[in-house]
Design an enzyme around this catalytic site. Structure first.
Site, PDB file in Angstrom:
ATOM      1  CE  LYS A 113     -32.142  36.597  29.560  1.00  0.00           C
ATOM      2  NZ  LYS A 113     -31.436  36.882  28.172  1.00  0.00           N
ATOM      3  CG  ASP A 252     -37.069  37.326  18.982  1.00  0.00           C
ATOM      4  OD1 ASP A 252     -36.674  37.492  17.653  1.00  0.00           O
ATOM      5  OD2 ASP A 252     -36.704  36.132  19.824  1.00  0.00           O
TER       6      ASP A 252
HETATM    7  P1  AMP Z   1     -33.950  34.365  23.017  1.00  0.00           P
HETATM    8  O1  AMP Z   1     -33.282  33.382  22.022  1.00  0.00           O
HETATM    9  O2  AMP Z   1     -33.154  34.099  24.283  1.00  0.00           O
HETATM   10  O3  AMP Z   1     -33.790  35.380  22.864  1.00  0.00           O
HETATM   11  O4  AMP Z   1     -35.308  33.779  23.413  1.00  0.00           O
HETATM   12  C1  AMP Z   1     -36.133  33.691  22.092  1.00  0.00           C
HETATM   13  C2  AMP Z   1     -37.540  33.869  22.933  1.00  0.00           C
HETATM   14  O5  AMP Z   1     -37.794  31.848  23.570  1.00  0.00           O
HETATM   15  C3  AMP Z   1     -38.206  34.388  23.772  1.00  0.00           C
HETATM   16  O6  AMP Z   1     -39.606  34.619  23.340  1.00  0.00           O
HETATM   17  C4  AMP Z   1     -37.870  33.027  25.070  1.00  0.00           C
HETATM   18  O7  AMP Z   1     -38.446  34.721  25.634  1.00  0.00           O
HETATM   19  C5  AMP Z   1     -38.259  32.124  25.046  1.00  0.00           C
HETATM   20  N1  AMP Z   1     -37.593  31.697  25.361  1.00  0.00           N
HETATM   21  C6  AMP Z   1     -35.901  31.195  25.616  1.00  0.00           C
HETATM   22  N2  AMP Z   1     -35.692  30.265  26.093  1.00  0.00           N
HETATM   23  C7  AMP Z   1     -36.745  30.365  27.127  1.00  0.00           C
HETATM   24  C8  AMP Z   1     -37.002  29.735  28.756  1.00  0.00           C
HETATM   25  N3  AMP Z   1     -36.593  29.033  28.831  1.00  0.00           N
HETATM   26  N4  AMP Z   1     -38.825  29.234  29.137  1.00  0.00           N
HETATM   27  C9  AMP Z   1     -39.312  30.197  28.299  1.00  0.00           C
HETATM   28  N5  AMP Z   1     -38.666  30.937  27.814  1.00  0.00           N
HETATM   29  C10 AMP Z   1     -38.182  31.035  26.640  1.00  0.00           C
HETATM   30 MG    MG Z   2     -34.566  37.425  23.146  1.00  0.00          MG
END
Ligand code: AMP
Ligand code: MG
Length: 495
Positions: A113, A252
């Site tokens: 990650k 998700d």
């Molecule tokens: P999360 O809020 O961490 O569950 O992320 C929601 C979505 O945003 C997922 O598809 C993650 O892969 C994407 N995401 C979150 N932070 C980043 C980042 N810094 N770079 C690329 N994708 C991100």
């Molecule tokens: Mg996520």
């Protein structure tokens, strides 16, 4: 001496059709260095601490090189985020290196990650900051220590790379492990594109690899839904019982294996408060603590929606079956939750009014701002002797008479099942943890790491949280009242 370890890989997800994932290469961070290595998780894939002397394995875990058998991919998914459907998300900063097989034939996703952008990064930079990586690293292991199903954390790396959030922070990388990272949103991605065959392939995949016992059922997809509903109900009951708020229960971030996944702005409740919102960006309290069971049911209904075409060819019949299954969520949740509550009170038998006894206690904790974890740990020492004052507990309340009234009922209930104080204490010491990962504990480790490059608190907390029911005399302060500055910590989605 250079120890050599070999990992066996079996990358089953790459055998799904090409639109399920994209092959990618990790993009290592600048000047990566190992910060912490979790030998408990490592054991599960046949590694021990000596791995930290195997440079190529370490390089692989840091995203710098690939080992034979690794076939890195980013997977695609969609999701309902704060109630709104987003048709395409995916591993935007996570890269699945491969599925490591252990000697028992179990396979564990090894996922990096923060290893750089993927086709699903959208506007993101593919990175994770040190702060959030420490938080996820510690909380996955804290949950495991509490007996709550969760993804695991194998190790974490720091770096000299600057990552831009509200301010400049340093980039880090977490190696996460789970039998599978497939989410409710993985199903939604294909369903809303009208690719019902792909939904079926994904369901078949999950059944084959994770629930093989369902394959023989009359309708294995209905059975799959029923299984996910049951494991989610059990998971959320465990969250509620330990006072854990996830913070971003989007579809998700919901695992089809019933694991806690994606630790962002989570929080363990301190003073008991059903309205507790751990995510500073959750303005309307959608994911407030007490709403988690309802939200889980909403998320399950999103998953059910995707399976409708597989449940029955006649839409009305499919909907009816799905609704019948969904209606099982609440009773299942209640059953698990009540069992856990009874255990928290140290009760061995089940009696009709136990629910009221528990609910009235929660109301008191709420009204008196009593720390949830500290109260229950102290309850382990409750004396059922009429002459005992239970002063330690009593003094936690502003309204001490109200506590006395509750304690009288509790005492009566204990006497009714001939509960023996010493035996009950031994039992409750294994139920009510002495330590949970309070935000300020993670924050202490974060400050030392980011200000002084001192990572020792991470390992100390890891060790503590792996056995949160045990006594840790050198860490006793973490079982006390949080310091005043703890109340100023704000946690948001930014990570
Ligand atoms: P999360 O809020 O961490 O569950 O992320 C929601 C979505 O945003 C997922 O598809 C993650 O892969 C994407 N995401 C979150 N932070 C980043 C980042 N810094 N770079 C690329 N994708 C991100
Ligand atoms: Mg996520």
């Amino acid at each position: 001496m250079d120890e050599r370890f070999t990992l066996q890989f079996d990358n089953t997800y790459t055998r799904l059709p090409r639109d399920f994932y994209t092959r990618v290469r990790p993009n290592p961070l600048r000047n990566t260095h190992l910060i912490s290595f979790n030998s408990k998780a490592a054991e599960m894939i046949g590694l021990d601490c000596a791995i930290t002397r195997d440079q190529s394995l370490l390089n692989a875990l840091a995203g710098m090189e690939l080992l034979p058998g690794m076939d890195p991919i980013a997977t695609v998914y969609a999701g309902h985020q704060f109630g709104t459907f987003v048709p395409q998300l995916g591993d935007g900063r996570a890269i699945l290196l491969g599925e490591a097989r252990n000697h028992l034939g179990e396979s564990w996703d090894l996922q990096l990650k923060g290893a750089g952008i993927t086709p699903y990064s959208r506007d993101g930079d593919g990175r994770a900051v040190l702060r959030s990586t420490i938080r996820e690293y510690l909380c996955s292991e804290a949950m495991h220590g509490l007996g709550v199903p969760t993804t695991r954390a194998l190790c974490m790396f720091g770096s000299d790379e600057e990552v831009y959030r509200e301010s400049i922070e340093s980039g880090a990388l977490l190696v996460r492990m789970a039998p599978s990272h497939v989410r409710f949103g993985s199903f939604e991605f294909f369903y809303y594109r009208g690719q019902h065959d792909a939904v079926q392939q994904l369901a078949d995949y999950i059944i084959e690899h994770h629930y093989p016992e369902l394959a023989q059922r009359t309708n294995k997809y209905t059975a799959l839904l029923k299984t996910v509903i049951a494991s989610t109900a059990e998971l959320i009951a465990q969250w509620q019982a330990v006072g854990f708020a996830h913070g971003v229960m989007n579809t998700d971030n919901m695992s089809v294996l019933g694991l806690t996944i994606d630790y962002g702005p989570y929080g363990f409740m301190e003073a008991y408060d059903p309205g507790y919102i751990c995510n500073h960006s959750d303005y309307y309290g959608r994911y407030a603590f007490a709403r988690q069971p309802d939200i889980a049911k909403f998320n399950l209904s999103c998953l059910a929606q995707t399976l409708l075409p597989l449940i029955d060819r006649v839409p009305e019949a499919a909907a009816e079956q799905a609704l019948a299954l969904l209606s099982e969520f609440e009773p299942l949740f209640n059953k698990h939750y009540e069992t856990l509550c009874r255990a928290k009170l140290g009760l061995q038998q089940s009696q009709l009014n136990d629910h009221t006894l528990y609910a009235s206690l929660l109301t008191l904790l709420d009204q008196n701002n009593v720390d949830y974890t500290r109260f229950f740990r102290a309850l382990n020492r409750f004396t059922s002797d009429k002459r005992g004052s239970n002063a330690e507990l009593r003094d936690m309340f502003i309204d001490r008479e109200a506590f006395d009234r509750w304690a009288k009922q509790y005492r009566r209930r204990l006497v009714a099942e001939s509960s023996i104080d010493s035996q009950r204490k031994t039992y409750m010491d294994g139920i009510n943890p002495k330590y949970v990962l309070r935000n300020y504990m993670a924050e202490t480790a974060i400050r030392k790491a980011s200000e002084d490059k001192d990572y020792s608190e991470i390992d100390r907390l890891l060790n503590l949280l792996h056995t949160p029911f045990a006594e840790h005399p050198d860490m006793e302060h973490y079982a006390g009242e949080p310091p005043d500055w703890a109340h100023q910590i704000e946690v948001s989605c930014s990570s």
